[in-house]
Enzyme design. Structure first.
Site, short mmCIF file in Angstrom:
data_model
loop_
_atom_site.label_atom_id
_atom_site.label_comp_id
_atom_site.label_asym_id
_atom_site.label_seq_id
_atom_site.Cartn_x
_atom_site.Cartn_y
_atom_site.Cartn_z
N GLU A 4 -1.59 0.55 7.89
CA GLU A 4 -0.80 -0.55 7.34
C GLU A 4 0.34 -0.01 6.49
O GLU A 4 1.46 -0.55 6.50
CB GLU A 4 -1.69 -1.46 6.50
CG GLU A 4 -0.97 -2.65 5.90
CD GLU A 4 -1.88 -3.51 5.05
OE1 GLU A 4 -1.39 -4.54 4.52
OE2 GLU A 4 -3.07 -3.18 4.89
N GLU A 23 1.56 -11.58 5.76
CA GLU A 23 0.62 -10.84 6.61
C GLU A 23 1.14 -11.00 8.03
O GLU A 23 1.02 -12.07 8.63
CB GLU A 23 -0.79 -11.40 6.47
CG GLU A 23 -1.39 -11.29 5.08
CD GLU A 23 -1.88 -9.88 4.75
OE1 GLU A 23 -1.82 -9.00 5.65
OE2 GLU A 23 -2.31 -9.66 3.62
N HIS A 79 2.81 -6.97 4.49
CA HIS A 79 1.46 -6.52 4.77
C HIS A 79 1.09 -6.79 6.22
O HIS A 79 1.80 -7.49 6.95
CB HIS A 79 0.45 -7.23 3.86
CG HIS A 79 0.52 -6.83 2.43
ND1 HIS A 79 -0.23 -5.82 1.89
CD2 HIS A 79 1.28 -7.31 1.41
CE1 HIS A 79 0.06 -5.68 0.61
NE2 HIS A 79 0.97 -6.59 0.29
N HIS A 122 0.82 -1.21 0.00
CA HIS A 122 0.00 0.00 0.00
C HIS A 122 0.86 1.26 0.00
O HIS A 122 2.04 1.21 -0.33
CB HIS A 122 -1.01 -0.04 1.15
CG HIS A 122 -1.77 -1.33 1.18
ND1 HIS A 122 -2.72 -1.66 0.24
CD2 HIS A 122 -1.69 -2.40 2.02
CE1 HIS A 122 -3.21 -2.87 0.50
NE2 HIS A 122 -2.58 -3.34 1.57
#
Length: 298
Positions: free
Chosen positions: A123, A261, A179, A86
């Site tokens: 994030e 993650e 992430h 992101h």
């Protein structure tokens, strides 16, 4: 599954759980889709533990083609691409990140805003901080490290197809996309996402499925050991490994690549870890150890 059994050697024998999803985010889940909570930045102040990158972690801006300092350590001559998921600027560029791009199997949003903790730690900030820490560790091992984004560059994105091409163009020996998840409270733990076999359109992962699984398995084992974070209790059936074929960042890669993650930002226990600078250093160490292990034996 007992945590004591999840050491790196045992991880090599894990059965990978196939979890092909169709979410809008190019990783396991986003806060908006997984929990119904807004992913927009909060007015709350960010945790004071969101410390700056470690000394010596400076390097090239995203996409400028410059190498950071490769040294004479055991990874001399190896190229690693780090993809911090992101971008903080995505919140202000909805039109750009919502444009559709080809990921081989279908078309998908260029990028998403990602998730955040309930206190507003995004994030995008988390992934960049961990990426800086990981870069510093890998450079100490002699690797040449490139990042898909760094600081305020680019202002938004890059799109998921561009992130994949970045690693391909760099001819990376290994690539990792960092992430944090946005699932429901009570869902916690880490998981590593591996590319499934895809041969459609612009995507052909058949040559990287095997080495990517090796890379991901090593990272999962070392991440568990170094951080103490348990494998996800909501995907992966306790293995900490998930295979997906709906992620452009993996589908379009021609080099060994995985997503990680690191935890669930919407869970109170995980968010307490993710907002700790000391824990983020452990997270970077776990990733580094797994990448170093993979590269030294590849």
């Amino acid at each position: 599954m007992a945590l004591a059994a999840l050491v790196p050697g045992a991880l090599l024998g894990w059965v990978v759980y196939e979890a092909v999803g169709g979410g809008g985010s190019d990783h396991a889940a986003s806060a908006a889709s997984a929990s119904g909570a807004s992913a927009a930045p909060s007015s709350h102040s960010s945790p004071s533990t969101d410390s700056a990158a470690p000394p010596g972690s400076g390097g090239a801006s995203a996409g400028d083609g410059k190498d950071t300092a490769g040294g004479s350590g055991p990874l001399a001559g190896k190229v690693v691409v780090i993809d911090p998921g992101h971008n903080q600027g995505n919140f202000e560029h909805a039109t750009e990140i919502n444009q559709q791009v080809d990921i081989g199997t279908n078309r998908k949003e260029c990028d998403t805003t990602g998730t955040s903790t309930d206190a507003g730690y995004t994030e995008a900030r988390f992934t960049l901080d961990v990426a800086h820490r990981l870069r510093a560790l890998l450079e100490k091992q002699g690797a040449t490290v490139k990042m898909t984004r760094d600081g305020d560059s680019p202002a938004w994105g890059p799109c998921v197809d561009q992130r994949a091409r970045f690693g391909n163009t760099a001819r990376a020996d290994a690539a990792i996309s960092i992430h944090a998840d946005g699932a429901a409270q009570g869902d916690r733990g880490f998981h590593v996402i591996l590319p499934g076999s895809v041969h459609a359109g612009a995507a052909d992962t058949r040559k990287i499925v095997g080495p990517s699984r090796d890379l991901g398995t090593r990272i999962a084992g070392d991440f568990l050991r170094d951080t103490g974070e348990p494998p996800s209790n909501y995907v992966g059936k306790g293995t900490g490994l998930v295979t997906r074929t709906d992620l452009g960042g993996l589908n379009l890669s021609t080099v060994p690549k995985v997503f990680i993650e690191c935890g669930n930002m919407r869970d109170s226990k995980d968010s307490a870890l993710l907002t700790s600078g000391a824990w983020r250093q452990k997270a970077a160490q776990g990733m580094s150890d797994g990448i170093v292990s993979f590269l030294r034996e590849s």
